[in-house]
Design a protein around this motif. Sequence first.
Motif, PDB file in Angstrom:
ATOM      1  N   SER A  73     -37.662  23.763  16.788  1.00 33.40           N
ATOM      2  CA  SER A  73     -38.410  24.960  17.177  1.00 33.40           C
ATOM      3  C   SER A  73     -38.719  24.860  18.671  1.00 33.40           C
ATOM      4  O   SER A  73     -38.508  23.809  19.303  1.00 33.40           O
ATOM      5  CB  SER A  73     -39.716  25.024  16.393  1.00 33.40           C
ATOM      6  N   THR A  74     -39.249  25.930  19.240  1.00 29.07           N
ATOM      7  CA  THR A  74     -39.614  25.900  20.662  1.00 29.07           C
ATOM      8  C   THR A  74     -40.662  24.819  20.939  1.00 29.07           C
ATOM      9  O   THR A  74     -40.577  24.117  21.955  1.00 29.07           O
ATOM     10  CB  THR A  74     -40.145  27.267  21.121  1.00 29.07           C
ATOM     11  N   SER A  75     -41.625  24.659  20.048  1.00 27.45           N
ATOM     12  CA  SER A  75     -42.650  23.629  20.271  1.00 27.45           C
ATOM     13  C   SER A  75     -42.042  22.239  20.194  1.00 27.45           C
ATOM     14  O   SER A  75     -42.433  21.337  20.958  1.00 27.45           O
ATOM     15  CB  SER A  75     -43.800  23.774  19.269  1.00 27.45           C
ATOM     16  N   ALA A  76     -41.075  22.035  19.305  1.00 27.19           N
ATOM     17  CA  ALA A  76     -40.413  20.730  19.193  1.00 27.19           C
ATOM     18  C   ALA A  76     -39.525  20.461  20.405  1.00 27.19           C
ATOM     19  O   ALA A  76     -39.404  19.316  20.851  1.00 27.19           O
ATOM     20  CB  ALA A  76     -39.601  20.659  17.906  1.00 27.19           C
ATOM     21  N   ILE A  77     -38.892  21.512  20.937  1.00 23.51           N
ATOM     22  CA  ILE A  77     -38.100  21.358  22.169  1.00 23.51           C
ATOM     23  C   ILE A  77     -38.992  20.833  23.286  1.00 23.51           C
ATOM     24  O   ILE A  77     -38.657  19.871  23.986  1.00 23.51           O
ATOM     25  CB  ILE A  77     -37.455  22.696  22.585  1.00 23.51           C
ATOM     26  N   ILE A  78     -40.154  21.467  23.461  1.00 28.08           N
ATOM     27  CA  ILE A  78     -41.081  21.058  24.509  1.00 28.08           C
ATOM     28  C   ILE A  78     -41.550  19.629  24.279  1.00 28.08           C
ATOM     29  O   ILE A  78     -41.586  18.802  25.206  1.00 28.08           O
ATOM     30  CB  ILE A  78     -42.276  22.026  24.582  1.00 28.08           C
TER      31      ILE A  78
END
Length: 196
Positions: A73-78
Amino acid sequence: MRSTSECWHVIESWLAANGVDDVLAEPAPDADIAAVEETVDVTLPESFCTFLQTHNGQTTDSRPLLRRFGLYSTSAIISEWKRMTDLLRDGTFEGRLDDFDERFGRPGPEVRDVWWNDQWIPFARDAGGNLLCIDLDPSPAGSQGQIIVVWHDMPTRPVRASSFAEWFQGYATAIEEGELVYSERTHSMMSNSEEH
């Protein structure tokens, strides 16, 4: 070349036809995609933004969708980018490539000769800690936005496609043509030859 939306349609249709439910997450809000760009200080490829706007990774606890790789997810990417980049800035990777002799290889000519680059965007991870990344800082011989594998314990950084759009189209086509199948044994996508 198929659009990102068309590729998602192929995958969604196949999953529905084969009774594979609750694997893909809801769309990513634009603000979450912008947060990735702001954190990493990059402009993400349009095809990857569309990818996230359709499905923001996989649902919690679902098994890997990309062979053994699960989508971030976007949060996991970050989170993953910060983890790796903090290690880079702390000097953890300094001299790491030199720990391996020529038998283990090096990053190819298309990829910078480094262990980690803060312009690599991780978008999928396997259980062993290996990453699929969008390379936004290729070597002069590479392609902007090429897809690479970052092995956690090996120095090679193989290029899987020249762009995210090309990589995603290849994945959708592999599903459509039966080269990849969903394994009830592993609850993940595998090549047909591995499953049989």
